[in-house]
Write an enzyme that holds these catalytic residues in place. Structure first.
Site, PDB file in Angstrom:
ATOM      1  CD  GLU A  74      -2.977   1.393   2.093  1.00 19.58           C
ATOM      2  OE1 GLU A  74      -3.089   0.523   2.976  1.00 19.58           O
ATOM      3  OE2 GLU A  74      -3.749   2.369   1.990  1.00 19.58           O
ATOM      4  CD  GLU A  99       1.932   8.230   4.874  1.00 14.54           C
ATOM      5  OE1 GLU A  99       0.968   7.841   4.216  1.00 14.54           O
ATOM      6  OE2 GLU A  99       2.392   9.397   4.797  1.00 14.54           O
ATOM      7  CG  ASP A 126       9.012   9.931  -3.149  1.00 16.57           C
ATOM      8  OD1 ASP A 126       7.998   9.292  -3.471  1.00 16.57           O
ATOM      9  OD2 ASP A 126       9.430  10.912  -3.787  1.00 16.57           O
ATOM     10  CG  ASP A 149      -1.586  13.853  -0.325  1.00 19.29           C
ATOM     11  OD1 ASP A 149      -2.354  14.016   0.639  1.00 19.29           O
ATOM     12  OD2 ASP A 149      -0.452  13.356  -0.203  1.00 19.29           O
ATOM     13  CE  LYS A 153      -5.627  26.510  -4.029  1.00 12.64           C
ATOM     14  NZ  LYS A 153      -4.763  26.991  -2.983  1.00 12.64           N
ATOM     15  CG  ASP A 185     -12.329  12.053  -1.416  1.00 12.98           C
ATOM     16  OD1 ASP A 185     -11.231  12.261  -1.979  1.00 12.98           O
ATOM     17  OD2 ASP A 185     -12.589  12.491  -0.272  1.00 12.98           O
ATOM     18  CB  THR A 221      -9.154   5.382   5.248  1.00 13.74           C
ATOM     19  OG1 THR A 221      -9.535   6.273   4.197  1.00 13.74           O
ATOM     20  CG2 THR A 221      -8.735   4.041   4.678  1.00 13.74           C
ATOM     21  CG  PHE A 223      -7.454  11.094   4.110  1.00 13.88           C
ATOM     22  CD1 PHE A 223      -7.296  12.424   3.736  1.00 13.88           C
ATOM     23  CD2 PHE A 223      -6.553  10.544   5.003  1.00 13.88           C
ATOM     24  CE1 PHE A 223      -6.251  13.170   4.229  1.00 13.88           C
ATOM     25  CE2 PHE A 223      -5.506  11.286   5.504  1.00 13.88           C
ATOM     26  CZ  PHE A 223      -5.343  12.605   5.121  1.00 13.88           C
ATOM     27  CD  GLU A 224     -14.166   5.183   1.584  1.00 13.25           C
ATOM     28  OE1 GLU A 224     -13.305   4.403   2.013  1.00 13.25           O
ATOM     29  OE2 GLU A 224     -15.066   4.846   0.802  1.00 13.25           O
TER      30      GLU A 224
HETATM   31  C1  LIG Z   1      -4.792  11.875   1.579  1.00 16.14           C
HETATM   32  S1  LIG Z   1      -3.751  10.824   2.490  1.00 16.14           S
HETATM   33  C2  LIG Z   1      -4.613   9.276   2.453  1.00 16.14           C
HETATM   34  C3  LIG Z   1      -4.139   8.314   3.476  1.00 16.14           C
HETATM   35  C4  LIG Z   1      -4.820   6.943   3.479  1.00 16.14           C
HETATM   36  N1  LIG Z   1      -4.565   6.212   2.257  1.00 16.14           N
HETATM   37  C5  LIG Z   1      -6.299   7.081   3.745  1.00 16.14           C
HETATM   38  O1  LIG Z   1      -7.106   6.764   2.858  1.00 16.14           O
HETATM   39  O2  LIG Z   1      -6.655   7.500   4.858  1.00 16.14           O
HETATM   40  C6  LIG Z   1      -2.401  10.552   1.392  1.00 16.14           C
HETATM   41  C7  LIG Z   1      -1.174   9.998   2.087  1.00 16.14           C
HETATM   42  O3  LIG Z   1      -0.176   9.701   1.123  1.00 16.14           O
HETATM   43  C8  LIG Z   1       1.085  10.039   1.659  1.00 16.14           C
HETATM   44  N2  LIG Z   1       1.976  10.243   0.496  1.00 16.14           N
HETATM   45  C9  LIG Z   1       1.833  11.131  -0.500  1.00 16.14           C
HETATM   46  N3  LIG Z   1       2.792  10.999  -1.421  1.00 16.14           N
HETATM   47  C10 LIG Z   1       3.590   9.984  -0.983  1.00 16.14           C
HETATM   48  C11 LIG Z   1       4.772   9.380  -1.507  1.00 16.14           C
HETATM   49  N4  LIG Z   1       5.306   9.784  -2.668  1.00 16.14           N
HETATM   50  N5  LIG Z   1       5.349   8.389  -0.797  1.00 16.14           N
HETATM   51  C12 LIG Z   1       4.793   7.961   0.378  1.00 16.14           C
HETATM   52  N6  LIG Z   1       3.674   8.503   0.921  1.00 16.14           N
HETATM   53  C13 LIG Z   1       3.076   9.497   0.244  1.00 16.14           C
HETATM   54  C14 LIG Z   1       0.822  11.279   2.475  1.00 16.14           C
HETATM   55  O4  LIG Z   1       1.800  11.473   3.486  1.00 16.14           O
HETATM   56  C15 LIG Z   1      -0.562  10.983   3.065  1.00 16.14           C
HETATM   57  O5  LIG Z   1      -0.468  10.355   4.323  1.00 16.14           O
END
Ligand SMILES: C[S@@+](CC[C@H](N)C(=O)[O-])C[C@H]1O[C@@H](n2cnc3c(N)ncnc32)[C@H](O)[C@@H]1O
Length: 242
Positions: A74, A99, A126, A149, A153, A185, A221, A223-224
Site C-alpha cells: 500500500e 508512508e 518517497d 493527495d 488546484k 473522492d 479510512t 480520509f474516506e
Molecule cells: C490523503 S492521504 C490518504 C491516506 C490513506 N490512504 C487514507 O485513505 O486514509 C495521502 C497519504 O499519502 C502520503 N503520500 C503522498 N505521497 C507519498 C509518496 N510519494 N510516498 C509515500 N507517501 C506518500 C501522504 O503522506 C498521506 O499520508
C-alpha cells in the site's frame, strides 16, 4: 473525461524511472503534526521490527518475511487503517506499506504490535523511490493506492502521484495477473486515474472501461470518512497486469 492530464511525466524516449526522477516533483509536502509519546516510543522500539531501511538495493522479500506468500503493497497508507485491517485479516499473506508521514507510521506500528502482526513491513520514504530502487520487478500481487493527495488546484495537478511514468513503474512491480487498485473522492482525479491507467499497455481494466465497485476489503479510512462528511463521491478502480 478530464482533458487536463499533465504532460510533464513521460517522455517516451526515456525509461519510466528516468522520467520520474527527472520530474523531481514530489507528491507530498512534509506535514506538520507532532508525534505522540507513544508514537515516539514506537519509533524507538518497533521500527527495528517493522521498518525497512534504505539499503539502495532491491529487497529480498522472501528473506524479509521469512516465507513465500502473496504480497500486497500500500502506497501512502496515512494512519494505516486499511493495511492493518488487511494484514490482521489475512495472516497467510504479507503486506508492505510506504508512508512519508512519521506519526502515521508510528501509529501503524503501535496497532500492529498490539495485534502481534508478523506479516507487515513499513518503509518511511518517497514511494516512487522505494518502488524504483527497493522493489524488484514482478514481485507484488497487489498494489493499493487509496485516497492519494488530490492536489485539487489545477496548477498543482503535476504533483499528483498518478502520472504515466508512475503507473508504468507500478505495473513493472506487479506479477502477471497482479492487481493495481485505486480509490479517490475527487472526480477529476478519478478521471485522470482512469485515463492514465487505461493508457498503460501493461495493464487492463477489470471493469471494461469504467470504475470498479467498492471492494469489501477496503475499510473506511479517515480520509474516506472525511470525504463522505463533505458529501464527496468515491471512485474505485481496479487494473490487472497483463
Ligand atoms: C490523503 S492521504 C490518504 C491516506 C490513506 N490512504 C487514507 O485513505 O486514509 C495521502 C497519504 O499519502 C502520503 N503520500 C503522498 N505521497 C507519498 C509518496 N510519494 N510516498 C509515500 N507517501 C506518500 C501522504 O503522506 C498521506 O499520508
Amino acid at each position: 473525461m478530464s482533458p487536463s492530464i499533465p504532460d510533464d511525466s513521460h517522455d517516451p524516449g526515456l525509461p519510466a524511472t528516468a522520467a520520474l526522477h527527472r520530474r523531481g516533483i514530489k507528491s507530498f509536502v512534509a506535514r506538520a503534526g507532532r508525534m505522540t509519546t507513544a508514537q515516539e516510543r514506537a519509533w524507538q522500539e518497533l521500527w527495528p521490527r517493522y521498518g525497512i531501511e534504505d539499503q539502495g538495493i532491491p529487497l529480498d522479500l522472501r528473506t524479509l518475511f521469512g516465507r513465500e506468500a502473496p504480497r500486497t503493497l500500500e502506497i501512502g497508507f496515512g494512519n494505516g487503517e486499511s493495511l492493518l485491517a488487511l494484514a490482521a485479516d489475512r495472516p497467510d499473506q504479507d503486506f508492505l506499506g510506504i508512508e512519508v508521514h512519521r506519526p502515521g507510521v508510528g501509529h501503524l506500528m503501535l496497532r500492529a504490535a498490539a495485534l502481534g502482526l508478523t506479516n507487515l513491513r513499513i518503509a518511511c520514504r518517497d514511494a516512487v523511490d522505494v518502488l524504483d530502487r527497493q522493489i524488484a520487478d514482478a514481485t507484488l500481487d497487489a498494489v493499493l493506492l487509496y485516497f492519494p493527495d488530490p492536489w485539487p488546484k489545477k496548477r498543482h495537478h503535476k504533483r499528483r502521484i498518478v502520472q504515466p511514468a508512475f503507473v508504468d513503474l507500478v505495473a513493472r512491480k506487479l506479477k502477471t495477473g497482479g492487481r493495481f487498485r485505486l480509490a479517490t473522492d475527487w472526480q477529476n482525479y478519478a478521471e485522470q486515474m482512469l485515463e492514465v491507467a487505461s493508457s498503460c499497455a501493461a495493464l487492463e481494466n477489470e471493469f471494461d472501461a469504467g470504475y470498479a465497485p467498492r471492494p469489501d476489503s477496503r475499510p473506511l479510512t479517515r480520509f474516506e470518512n472525511r470525504g463522505q462528511r463533505l458529501g464527496h463521491g468515491v471512485w474505485d478502480l481496479s487494473f490487472r497486469k497483463r
